[in-house]
Motif scaffolding. Structure first.
Motif, PDB file in Angstrom:
ATOM      1  N   SER A  84      58.656  35.042   3.242  1.00 54.75           N
ATOM      2  CA  SER A  84      58.904  34.611   4.613  1.00 54.75           C
ATOM      3  C   SER A  84      59.979  35.502   5.230  1.00 54.75           C
ATOM      4  N   LEU A  85      59.610  36.194   6.309  1.00 52.76           N
ATOM      5  CA  LEU A  85      60.545  37.064   7.025  1.00 52.76           C
ATOM      6  C   LEU A  85      60.592  36.744   8.519  1.00 52.76           C
ATOM      7  N   PHE A  86      60.060  35.597   8.943  1.00 52.67           N
ATOM      8  CA  PHE A  86      60.082  35.315  10.376  1.00 52.67           C
ATOM      9  C   PHE A  86      61.516  35.064  10.836  1.00 52.67           C
ATOM     10  N   GLY A  87      61.749  35.263  12.122  1.00 47.63           N
ATOM     11  CA  GLY A  87      63.075  35.015  12.685  1.00 47.63           C
ATOM     12  C   GLY A  87      64.083  36.095  12.361  1.00 47.63           C
ATOM     13  N   ASN A  88      63.616  37.306  12.085  1.00 48.28           N
ATOM     14  CA  ASN A  88      64.512  38.430  11.828  1.00 48.28           C
ATOM     15  C   ASN A  88      64.428  39.413  12.991  1.00 48.28           C
ATOM     16  N   ARG A  89      64.925  40.611  12.803  1.00 47.83           N
ATOM     17  CA  ARG A  89      64.959  41.617  13.866  1.00 47.83           C
ATOM     18  C   ARG A  89      64.020  42.776  13.551  1.00 47.83           C
ATOM     19  N   ILE A  90      62.872  42.448  13.038  1.00 48.52           N
ATOM     20  CA  ILE A  90      61.913  43.476  12.648  1.00 48.52           C
ATOM     21  C   ILE A  90      61.178  43.960  13.888  1.00 48.52           C
ATOM     22  N   GLY A  91      61.229  45.274  14.102  1.00 49.54           N
ATOM     23  CA  GLY A  91      60.578  45.877  15.259  1.00 49.54           C
ATOM     24  C   GLY A  91      59.353  46.674  14.856  1.00 49.54           C
ATOM     25  N   ILE A  92      58.999  47.627  15.693  1.00 47.87           N
ATOM     26  CA  ILE A  92      57.768  48.380  15.501  1.00 47.87           C
ATOM     27  C   ILE A  92      57.786  49.229  14.228  1.00 47.87           C
ATOM     28  N   PHE A  93      58.925  49.779  13.872  1.00 44.43           N
ATOM     29  CA  PHE A  93      58.991  50.615  12.665  1.00 44.43           C
ATOM     30  C   PHE A  93      58.894  49.772  11.388  1.00 44.43           C
ATOM     31  N   GLY A  94      59.522  48.628  11.390  1.00 46.66           N
ATOM     32  CA  GLY A  94      59.389  47.707  10.265  1.00 46.66           C
ATOM     33  C   GLY A  94      57.971  47.188  10.146  1.00 46.66           C
ATOM     34  N   ALA A  95      57.361  46.891  11.288  1.00 41.21           N
ATOM     35  CA  ALA A  95      55.968  46.435  11.298  1.00 41.21           C
ATOM     36  C   ALA A  95      55.051  47.518  10.738  1.00 41.21           C
ATOM     37  N   ALA A  96      55.340  48.775  11.078  1.00 42.81           N
ATOM     38  CA  ALA A  96      54.533  49.888  10.556  1.00 42.81           C
ATOM     39  C   ALA A  96      54.650  49.984   9.039  1.00 42.81           C
ATOM     40  N   ALA A  97      55.861  49.798   8.511  1.00 39.92           N
ATOM     41  CA  ALA A  97      56.070  49.842   7.054  1.00 39.92           C
ATOM     42  C   ALA A  97      55.323  48.704   6.362  1.00 39.92           C
ATOM     43  N   ILE A  98      55.361  47.523   6.958  1.00 39.80           N
ATOM     44  CA  ILE A  98      54.647  46.373   6.400  1.00 39.80           C
ATOM     45  C   ILE A  98      53.140  46.635   6.445  1.00 39.80           C
ATOM     46  N   GLY A  99      52.670  47.108   7.596  1.00 34.45           N
ATOM     47  CA  GLY A  99      51.251  47.402   7.752  1.00 34.45           C
ATOM     48  C   GLY A  99      50.762  48.441   6.764  1.00 34.45           C
ATOM     49  N   GLU A 100      51.562  49.462   6.531  1.00 34.37           N
ATOM     50  CA  GLU A 100      51.188  50.506   5.578  1.00 34.37           C
ATOM     51  C   GLU A 100      51.081  49.939   4.166  1.00 34.37           C
ATOM     52  N   ALA A 101      52.016  49.087   3.786  1.00 35.88           N
ATOM     53  CA  ALA A 101      51.968  48.465   2.454  1.00 35.88           C
ATOM     54  C   ALA A 101      50.723  47.594   2.307  1.00 35.88           C
ATOM     55  N   ILE A 102      50.380  46.863   3.362  1.00 32.38           N
ATOM     56  CA  ILE A 102      49.178  46.022   3.331  1.00 32.38           C
ATOM     57  C   ILE A 102      47.933  46.906   3.258  1.00 32.38           C
ATOM     58  N   ARG A 103      47.911  47.953   4.066  1.00 29.93           N
ATOM     59  CA  ARG A 103      46.747  48.847   4.114  1.00 29.93           C
ATOM     60  C   ARG A 103      46.491  49.502   2.771  1.00 29.93           C
ATOM     61  N   LEU A 104      47.562  49.894   2.114  1.00 32.52           N
ATOM     62  CA  LEU A 104      47.435  50.553   0.814  1.00 32.52           C
ATOM     63  C   LEU A 104      47.207  49.562  -0.322  1.00 32.52           C
ATOM     64  N   LYS A 105      47.206  48.282   0.021  1.00 34.64           N
ATOM     65  CA  LYS A 105      47.086  47.224  -0.995  1.00 34.64           C
ATOM     66  C   LYS A 105      48.149  47.394  -2.073  1.00 34.64           C
ATOM     67  N   GLY A 106      49.326  47.799  -1.625  1.00 35.35           N
ATOM     68  CA  GLY A 106      50.418  48.019  -2.555  1.00 35.35           C
ATOM     69  C   GLY A 106      51.267  46.783  -2.784  1.00 35.35           C
ATOM     70  N   THR A 107      50.712  45.611  -2.572  1.00 34.89           N
ATOM     71  CA  THR A 107      51.457  44.383  -2.764  1.00 34.89           C
ATOM     72  C   THR A 107      50.516  43.292  -3.298  1.00 34.89           C
ATOM     73  N   VAL A 108      51.066  42.369  -4.059  1.00 37.68           N
ATOM     74  CA  VAL A 108      50.270  41.250  -4.566  1.00 37.68           C
ATOM     75  C   VAL A 108      50.490  39.977  -3.743  1.00 37.68           C
ATOM     76  N   LEU A 109      51.157  40.110  -2.603  1.00 36.97           N
ATOM     77  CA  LEU A 109      51.405  38.950  -1.746  1.00 36.97           C
ATOM     78  C   LEU A 109      50.106  38.253  -1.361  1.00 36.97           C
ATOM     79  N   THR A 110      50.178  36.922  -1.312  1.00 42.71           N
ATOM     80  CA  THR A 110      49.051  36.143  -0.813  1.00 42.71           C
ATOM     81  C   THR A 110      49.404  35.416   0.482  1.00 42.71           C
ATOM     82  N   HIS A 111      50.704  35.235   0.754  1.00 49.44           N
ATOM     83  CA  HIS A 111      51.174  34.570   1.963  1.00 49.44           C
ATOM     84  C   HIS A 111      52.370  35.340   2.520  1.00 49.44           C
ATOM     85  N   LEU A 112      52.274  35.712   3.797  1.00 46.28           N
ATOM     86  CA  LEU A 112      53.338  36.445   4.468  1.00 46.28           C
ATOM     87  C   LEU A 112      53.616  35.783   5.807  1.00 46.28           C
TER      88      LEU A 112
END
Length: 142
Positions: A84-112
């Motif tokens: 859970s990372l809601f309510g933080n100061r994540i902007g477009i660059f942080g979103a891009a990093a998260i998106g890249e990790a999801i795209r590469l399937k480089g995480t075992v997360l099931t809930h974000l």
């Protein structure tokens, strides 16, 4: 929750608990004044941790660099399923990093859990709705 442990406390938890503990499965650090430095310390510990499956860092001061550090660590972490990372100061660059990790399937997360603006940014970048996006907060159900 609401202890204002800050980055110093987050580093201590990372170094003294997460990096060595093999039994702690849930950690709730919401509303504790953790910023990028604290998120980076937690992320270093996540690389080595083999037990934690649920982590809440919501309602802190984590920005793009902190989010990027966490998702870099999740590329090697094999146990964290809920974040859970809601309510933080994540902007477009942080979103891009998260998106890249999801795209590469480089995480075992099931809930974000993220703010809607961050989710929308990731959704636009990826061109689809990631299945791991959770729609309600997991609360203290641990």
């Amino acid at each position: 929750e609401f202890n204002s442990i800050g980055d110093v406390g987050a580093k201590a938890i990372g170094d003294e608990v997460l990096a060595v503990n093999i039994t702690l499965t849930s950690l709730y650090l919401s509303s504790n004044s953790v910023s990028n430095a604290g998120a980076a310390a937690i992320s270093q510990a996540l690389e080595a941790n083999t037990a934690l499956s649920r982590l809440s860092l919501s309602s802190n001061a984590i920005g793009d660099n902190g989010a990027a550090a966490i998702f870099e660590a999740l590329k090697v972490n094999t146990t964290l399923k809920l974040l859970s990372l809601f309510g933080n100061r994540i902007g477009i660059f942080g979103a891009a990093a998260i998106g890249e990790a999801i795209r590469l399937k480089g995480t075992v997360l099931t809930h974000l859990y993220l703010d809607c603006t961050v989710k929308n940014s990731i959704r636009t970048t990826l061109g689809f709705q990631p299945a791991i996006f959770a729609t309600s907060h997991w609360g203290r159900a641990y």
